[in-house]
Scaffold this motif. Structure first.
Motif, mmCIF file in Angstrom:
data_model
loop_
_atom_site.group_PDB
_atom_site.id
_atom_site.type_symbol
_atom_site.label_atom_id
_atom_site.label_comp_id
_atom_site.label_asym_id
_atom_site.label_seq_id
_atom_site.Cartn_x
_atom_site.Cartn_y
_atom_site.Cartn_z
ATOM 1 N N LEU A 39 -8.546 -3.466 -13.572
ATOM 2 C CA LEU A 39 -7.482 -4.306 -13.156
ATOM 3 C C LEU A 39 -6.149 -3.640 -13.129
ATOM 4 C CD1 LEU A 39 -6.220 -7.095 -13.220
ATOM 5 C CD2 LEU A 39 -6.156 -7.149 -15.448
ATOM 6 N N ASP A 40 -6.099 -2.496 -14.099
ATOM 7 C CA ASP A 40 -4.716 -1.719 -14.100
ATOM 8 C C ASP A 40 -4.898 -0.847 -12.771
ATOM 9 O OD1 ASP A 40 -4.317 -2.722 -16.607
ATOM 10 O OD2 ASP A 40 -5.082 -1.035 -17.704
ATOM 11 N N ARG A 41 -5.702 -0.420 -12.295
ATOM 12 C CA ARG A 41 -5.762 0.398 -11.222
ATOM 13 C C ARG A 41 -5.326 -0.470 -10.034
ATOM 14 N NH1 ARG A 41 -10.498 3.175 -12.813
ATOM 15 N NH2 ARG A 41 -11.828 1.748 -11.761
ATOM 16 N N TRP A 42 -5.936 -1.588 -9.877
ATOM 17 C CA TRP A 42 -5.207 -2.552 -8.678
ATOM 18 C C TRP A 42 -3.939 -2.887 -8.820
ATOM 19 C CZ3 TRP A 42 -7.553 -1.986 -4.636
ATOM 20 C CH2 TRP A 42 -9.012 -1.864 -4.642
ATOM 21 N N ARG A 43 -3.355 -3.133 -10.373
ATOM 22 C CA ARG A 43 -2.120 -3.299 -10.423
ATOM 23 C C ARG A 43 -1.259 -2.149 -10.001
ATOM 24 N NH1 ARG A 43 -2.717 -5.559 -16.002
ATOM 25 N NH2 ARG A 43 -2.589 -7.939 -15.813
ATOM 26 N N ALA A 44 -1.784 -1.070 -10.334
ATOM 27 C CA ALA A 44 -0.778 0.207 -9.821
ATOM 28 C C ALA A 44 -0.808 0.251 -8.507
ATOM 29 C CB ALA A 44 -1.553 1.417 -10.544
ATOM 30 N N ARG A 45 -1.682 -0.146 -7.928
ATOM 31 C CA ARG A 45 -1.583 -0.168 -6.372
ATOM 32 C C ARG A 45 -0.994 -1.230 -5.703
ATOM 33 N NH1 ARG A 45 -6.872 1.815 -3.091
ATOM 34 N NH2 ARG A 45 -5.834 2.293 -1.192
ATOM 35 N N PHE A 46 -0.834 -2.345 -6.301
ATOM 36 C CA PHE A 46 -0.081 -3.551 -6.091
ATOM 37 C C PHE A 46 0.921 -3.760 -7.178
ATOM 38 C CE2 PHE A 46 -4.327 -4.812 -4.377
ATOM 39 C CZ PHE A 46 -4.197 -4.347 -2.981
ATOM 40 N N VAL A 99 3.287 -5.824 -8.067
ATOM 41 C CA VAL A 99 4.020 -6.870 -7.788
ATOM 42 C C VAL A 99 3.957 -7.915 -9.060
ATOM 43 C CG1 VAL A 99 3.695 -7.089 -5.323
ATOM 44 C CG2 VAL A 99 1.960 -7.959 -6.633
ATOM 45 N N GLU A 100 4.907 -8.625 -9.152
ATOM 46 C CA GLU A 100 5.099 -9.405 -10.458
ATOM 47 C C GLU A 100 3.974 -10.289 -10.528
ATOM 48 O OE1 GLU A 100 8.677 -11.998 -11.659
ATOM 49 O OE2 GLU A 100 9.564 -10.223 -10.853
ATOM 50 N N ALA A 101 3.657 -10.980 -9.279
ATOM 51 C CA ALA A 101 2.344 -11.917 -9.381
ATOM 52 C C ALA A 101 1.060 -11.271 -10.434
ATOM 53 C CB ALA A 101 1.925 -12.356 -7.969
ATOM 54 N N LEU A 102 0.969 -10.067 -10.389
ATOM 55 C CA LEU A 102 -0.125 -9.557 -11.413
ATOM 56 C C LEU A 102 0.122 -9.352 -12.603
ATOM 57 C CD1 LEU A 102 -1.817 -7.371 -8.405
ATOM 58 C CD2 LEU A 102 -1.854 -9.987 -8.947
ATOM 59 N N ASN A 103 1.532 -9.316 -13.025
ATOM 60 C CA ASN A 103 1.968 -9.189 -14.428
ATOM 61 C C ASN A 103 1.155 -9.702 -15.556
ATOM 62 O OD1 ASN A 103 3.404 -7.180 -13.299
ATOM 63 N ND2 ASN A 103 5.554 -7.984 -13.779
ATOM 64 N N ASP A 104 1.039 -10.890 -15.293
ATOM 65 C CA ASP A 104 0.411 -11.572 -16.796
ATOM 66 C C ASP A 104 -1.051 -11.980 -16.458
ATOM 67 O OD1 ASP A 104 0.665 -13.171 -14.387
ATOM 68 O OD2 ASP A 104 1.376 -14.876 -15.611
ATOM 69 N N ILE A 105 -1.560 -11.351 -15.659
ATOM 70 C CA ILE A 105 -3.056 -11.373 -15.330
ATOM 71 C C ILE A 105 -3.907 -11.010 -16.470
ATOM 72 C CG2 ILE A 105 -5.054 -11.122 -13.808
ATOM 73 C CD1 ILE A 105 -3.473 -12.339 -12.196
ATOM 74 N N VAL A 106 -4.880 -11.837 -17.154
ATOM 75 C CA VAL A 106 -5.673 -11.101 -18.081
ATOM 76 C C VAL A 106 -7.124 -11.011 -17.605
ATOM 77 C CG1 VAL A 106 -6.653 -11.778 -20.528
ATOM 78 C CG2 VAL A 106 -4.173 -12.339 -19.932
ATOM 79 N N ILE A 107 -7.754 -10.298 -17.996
ATOM 80 C CA ILE A 107 -9.307 -10.073 -17.524
ATOM 81 C C ILE A 107 -10.475 -10.076 -18.589
ATOM 82 C CG2 ILE A 107 -9.542 -7.910 -17.209
ATOM 83 C CD1 ILE A 107 -10.720 -8.118 -14.416
ATOM 84 N N THR A 108 -11.500 -10.750 -18.478
ATOM 85 C CA THR A 108 -12.605 -10.712 -19.528
ATOM 86 C C THR A 108 -13.771 -10.812 -18.798
ATOM 87 O OG1 THR A 108 -13.253 -11.701 -21.569
ATOM 88 C CG2 THR A 108 -12.504 -13.055 -19.737
ATOM 89 N N TRP A 124 0.850 -1.337 -0.068
ATOM 90 C CA TRP A 124 -0.005 0.070 0.083
ATOM 91 C C TRP A 124 0.917 1.315 0.178
ATOM 92 C CZ3 TRP A 124 -5.372 -0.217 -0.335
ATOM 93 C CH2 TRP A 124 -5.851 -1.622 -0.506
ATOM 94 N N LYS A 125 2.136 1.187 0.106
ATOM 95 C CA LYS A 125 3.189 2.413 0.104
ATOM 96 C C LYS A 125 3.107 2.900 -1.516
ATOM 97 C CE LYS A 125 7.389 1.741 1.492
ATOM 98 N NZ LYS A 125 8.200 1.157 2.106
ATOM 99 N N ASP A 126 3.106 4.190 -1.319
ATOM 100 C CA ASP A 126 3.314 4.958 -2.626
ATOM 101 C C ASP A 126 4.832 5.017 -2.688
ATOM 102 O OD1 ASP A 126 1.106 5.090 -3.382
ATOM 103 O OD2 ASP A 126 0.227 6.960 -2.420
ATOM 104 N N LYS A 127 5.190 5.197 -3.982
ATOM 105 C CA LYS A 127 6.627 5.583 -4.407
ATOM 106 C C LYS A 127 6.688 7.052 -4.574
ATOM 107 C CE LYS A 127 8.036 1.003 -6.079
ATOM 108 N NZ LYS A 127 7.039 0.394 -7.042
ATOM 109 N N LYS A 128 7.824 7.734 -4.156
ATOM 110 C CA LYS A 128 8.049 9.008 -4.545
ATOM 111 C C LYS A 128 9.253 9.295 -5.105
ATOM 112 C CE LYS A 128 4.318 11.525 -1.948
ATOM 113 N NZ LYS A 128 3.877 10.625 -0.866
ATOM 114 N N GLY A 129 9.550 10.538 -5.704
ATOM 115 C CA GLY A 129 10.919 10.735 -6.240
ATOM 116 C C GLY A 129 10.897 11.759 -7.235
ATOM 117 N N PRO A 130 11.979 12.152 -7.905
ATOM 118 C CA PRO A 130 11.931 13.359 -8.963
ATOM 119 C C PRO A 130 11.257 12.455 -10.194
ATOM 120 C CG PRO A 130 13.956 12.375 -8.686
ATOM 121 C CD PRO A 130 13.397 11.890 -7.502
#
Ligand SMILES: [Zn+2]
Length: 253
Positions: free
Chosen positions: A140-147, A149-158, A7-13
């Motif tokens: 799906l993309d919103r949840w991916r942005a939030r999490f 992690v690699e486990a979600l990279n190849d998930i497809v939705i329909t 749940w942590k947000d990344k920050k930086g330039p």
């Protein structure tokens, strides 16, 4: 992985440029590289640093997510050479900006017009994430942005299909082998609130994050950590209550 990290947000330039990635395209594909570069530049003019990955993936024509300070857009190569209004629509969709409905309509029309130019696999299940009322890919993309992690990279939705029997219903399922989330089409109705569909998508996604546990005599699909994480859905109580109130109406159709 610990739940806090998710749940942590990344920050930086904020970097100024991303890159154009052509490595995922099949070897035999002919593509105008200058036009692909022009598309990437046009996206960056609108969005700042963009990693544009061109794909040959008909199941997911477009998807976008934030990766650190960049926006990563995966787009089918059919978008190379598209008109600037289509680029505008892609940018609007990528940043979920106001006017996102009109943007989707524009992209849908563009895809429909250009579909003939795409390779067609007969035995591939027809996957459709963009419904009449709810856009599963965006969720799906919103949840991916939030999490991230690699486990979600190849998930497809329909959206799934209507089956027989309406006495019970499964709102969603997760196919572990195909890494495929199916959502019941009964949820693609205007009166079904976005947050409820989003909750169902979230539930199915958690299956990828918290795999079933095999005990001596049974398989636990919804483990304790799964349930704990499920309850962290921002509108959990509301989603539960909505389901209870509306289940009869959903079974009716
Ligand atoms: Zn489940």
């Amino acid at each position: 992985m610990s739940q806090q990290n998710l749940w942590k947000d990344k920050k930086g330039p904020r970097p100024r440029h991303g890159q154009l990635v052509l490595g995922e395209l099949p070897a035999g594909l002919r593509l105008s590289v200058p036009e692909a570069q022009a598309l990437h530049r046009a996206m960056e003019e609108r969005l700042g640093a963009v990693v544009l990955i061109l794909t040959d993936n008909r199941r997911r024509m477009v998807s976008a997510r934030r990766v650190g300070q960049r926006i990563e857009i995966r787009a089918h190569h059919m978008f190379v050479g598209c008109a600037s209004e289509v680029v505008d629509a892609l940018a609007t969709l990528a940043q979920r900006a106001p006017g996102v409905e009109a943007a989707r309509a524009c992209i849908r029309a563009y895809i429909a017009q250009n579909r003939d130019t795409i390779r067609f696999d007969v035995d591939e299940e027809r996957l459709q994430a963009l419904g009449e009322h709810h856009d599963l890919q965006a969720m799906l993309d919103r949840w991916r942005a939030r999490f991230p992690v690699e486990a979600l990279n190849d998930i497809v939705i329909t959206w799934g299909r209507y089956g027989r029997g309406r006495r019970s219903i499964r709102f969603g399922s997760f196919d572990f082998d195909r890494r495929l989330i199916r959502i019941h089409p009964v949820l693609d109705q205007a009166w079904v609130p976005d947050y409820f569909v989003e909750f169902v998508v979230y539930h199915e996604l958690l299956h990828a994050l918290f795999p079933p546990r095999q005990l001596a005599n049974r398989r636990v699909v919804h483990t304790r950590s799964f349930r704990e994480m499920e309850e962290r859905f921002p509108r959990y109580a509301e989603a539960m209550a909505w389901e209870q109130r509306n289940l009869p109406r959903l079974l009716e159709r």
